[in-house]
Scaffold this motif. Structure first.
Motif, short mmCIF file in Angstrom:
data_model
loop_
_atom_site.label_atom_id
_atom_site.label_comp_id
_atom_site.label_asym_id
_atom_site.label_seq_id
_atom_site.Cartn_x
_atom_site.Cartn_y
_atom_site.Cartn_z
N GLY B 37 0.78 -1.22 0.00
CA GLY B 37 0.00 0.00 0.00
C GLY B 37 0.80 1.26 0.00
N ARG C 28 -8.96 9.10 4.33
CA ARG C 28 -8.49 7.70 4.33
C ARG C 28 -7.85 7.41 2.98
NH1 ARG C 28 -12.65 4.14 6.87
NH2 ARG C 28 -11.59 5.17 8.60
N GLU C 31 -6.88 2.21 -1.09
CA GLU C 31 -6.27 0.89 -0.88
C GLU C 31 -4.79 0.80 -1.29
OE1 GLU C 31 -8.10 -1.23 0.65
OE2 GLU C 31 -6.63 -2.86 0.70
N MET C 33 -2.64 2.91 -1.62
CA MET C 33 -1.76 3.94 -1.04
C MET C 33 -1.81 3.95 0.48
SD MET C 33 -2.25 7.02 -3.79
CE MET C 33 -2.02 6.65 -5.56
N ARG C 34 -2.27 2.85 1.05
CA ARG C 34 -2.41 2.87 2.50
C ARG C 34 -1.91 1.58 3.15
NH1 ARG C 34 -6.92 1.13 5.59
NH2 ARG C 34 -6.81 3.15 6.52
N ALA C 35 -1.34 1.75 4.32
CA ALA C 35 -1.05 0.62 5.17
C ALA C 35 -2.15 0.65 6.25
CB ALA C 35 0.32 0.77 5.80
N ASP C 36 -2.13 -0.28 7.17
CA ASP C 36 -3.11 -0.22 8.26
C ASP C 36 -2.90 1.04 9.07
OD1 ASP C 36 -4.32 -2.51 7.61
OD2 ASP C 36 -3.47 -3.73 9.21
N GLY C 37 -3.99 1.64 9.45
CA GLY C 37 -3.89 2.73 10.40
C GLY C 37 -3.17 3.95 9.91
N ASN C 38 -3.45 4.36 8.67
CA ASN C 38 -2.82 5.63 8.32
C ASN C 38 -3.79 6.66 7.74
OD1 ASN C 38 -3.06 4.40 5.88
ND2 ASN C 38 -0.93 4.62 5.29
N ASP C 39 -4.98 6.73 8.34
CA ASP C 39 -5.83 7.88 8.07
C ASP C 39 -5.07 9.12 8.53
OD1 ASP C 39 -7.72 6.01 7.42
OD2 ASP C 39 -9.22 6.68 8.85
N SER E 32 -7.32 4.47 13.98
CA SER E 32 -7.31 4.55 12.51
C SER E 32 -6.09 5.31 11.99
CB SER E 32 -8.58 5.23 12.02
OG SER E 32 -8.57 6.60 12.38
N ARG E 34 -2.86 4.83 13.40
CA ARG E 34 -1.65 4.29 13.99
C ARG E 34 -1.31 2.90 13.49
NH1 ARG E 34 -1.22 1.25 18.87
NH2 ARG E 34 0.31 2.76 19.43
#
Lengths: 90, 90, 90, 90, 90
Positions: B37, C28, C31, C33-39, E32, E34
């Motif tokens: 991601g 947010r 998909e 461009m994101r890892a878990d928890g990076n809002d 969300s 971290r």
């Protein structure tokens, strides 16, 4: 900064003219300083060779600290680690 | 910097006026330089096409190094990797 | 930059006076461009609404590129992605 | 900033001349502030010893905040945490 | 910026003189926002208490946006989130 090993180099003929004359090395951060998939490309102001252990500065430090204030550079090799001189407690 | 492949582009009609005239490419970092991601959007000052392997600078280097000091730009394609020229030991 | 969806907003009465007058949106990353928890929280200079897909600039680009040189801002919505215009050759 | 423990030091004879005279310490972020593989190298302006718990600033803050505006430095030890003084609710 | 909860504070007697007079709070980003292990230390210009939900700016925004241009500061609490005012669609 991080410590890494020079594992390769890249060449780019079509590039920003501000990058002309630089060497671009691929650096793999050492085990304790790396997550999966975080090799990076750094310019080399020291003259490091493939396989050498180097100190890498990132962000504006690479650009400004290497006298390339106006160039699109975000990582630079700024030192070569002395062999056998790294000391880590644990 | 990181190496990635241009996998797409986006268009934005309503945007900061400082971004007018730029191309926005979607870049996927290559395997050794990516976690899950972390595709990113970069402006393109070189003229890269979909599928090309490129060098991307991030942070203030993208903004200042691409003569866009006052624009909200944090990533830029600053070179195209020469085909067959990337060398990695391991 | 990254692409994300505006999923919320926050309000802060007690805040740095340099932030007065700004809207703070929760974005947010999409998909790829994101890892878990990076809002993240971004100011909005474009007028994006909840649910819209936006372009977000981070770091000094947000602050300087949005004419808020002296404000504690590290992320900004700088464009709205045109519907149906995103193209990705995966 | 992050809190970490000084776990080692490195030496570099061939380095940027702007780095001459600095000590380079290896810092391991403490549990709640670390992911896998994110030890880092920081210059030390305080005089921390191996095993001490320190406060580390990163990015341009390290360079500018330690009066090394023109040096390729992206992390610095800027304080030593008072023993027994850290308080964490949960 | 990110939203987090103040979970503690630290004290440092031996520190950069540019940091004298600041409070150092430990902030835990909310779920969300971290990944594992990314608590951080931020200076507090607002007067947040333990347990409060706060807005944190990182990078040069913390330093410059909080009138501490020359200090080694890379994160700052710049607002307190109004209770019951956070709205998230999903």
């Amino acid at each position: 900064m991080i410590i890494g090993k020079v594992v390769g180099s890249i060449f780019s003929t079509r590039k920003s003219e501000k990058l002309v004359g630089n060497k671009f090395m691929i650096v793999r951060p050492e085990e304790s300083m790396r997550a999966d998939g975080n090799d990076l490309v750094a310019i080399d102001i020291i003259g490091a060779g493939i396989g050498e252990k180097v100190l890498v500065a990132q962000g504006s430090a690479a650009r400004i600290g290497c006298d390339m204030k106006d160039a699109p550079v975000d990582a630079a090799i700024v030192g070569i680690i002395d062999e056998g001189q790294e000391f880590t407690d644990q």
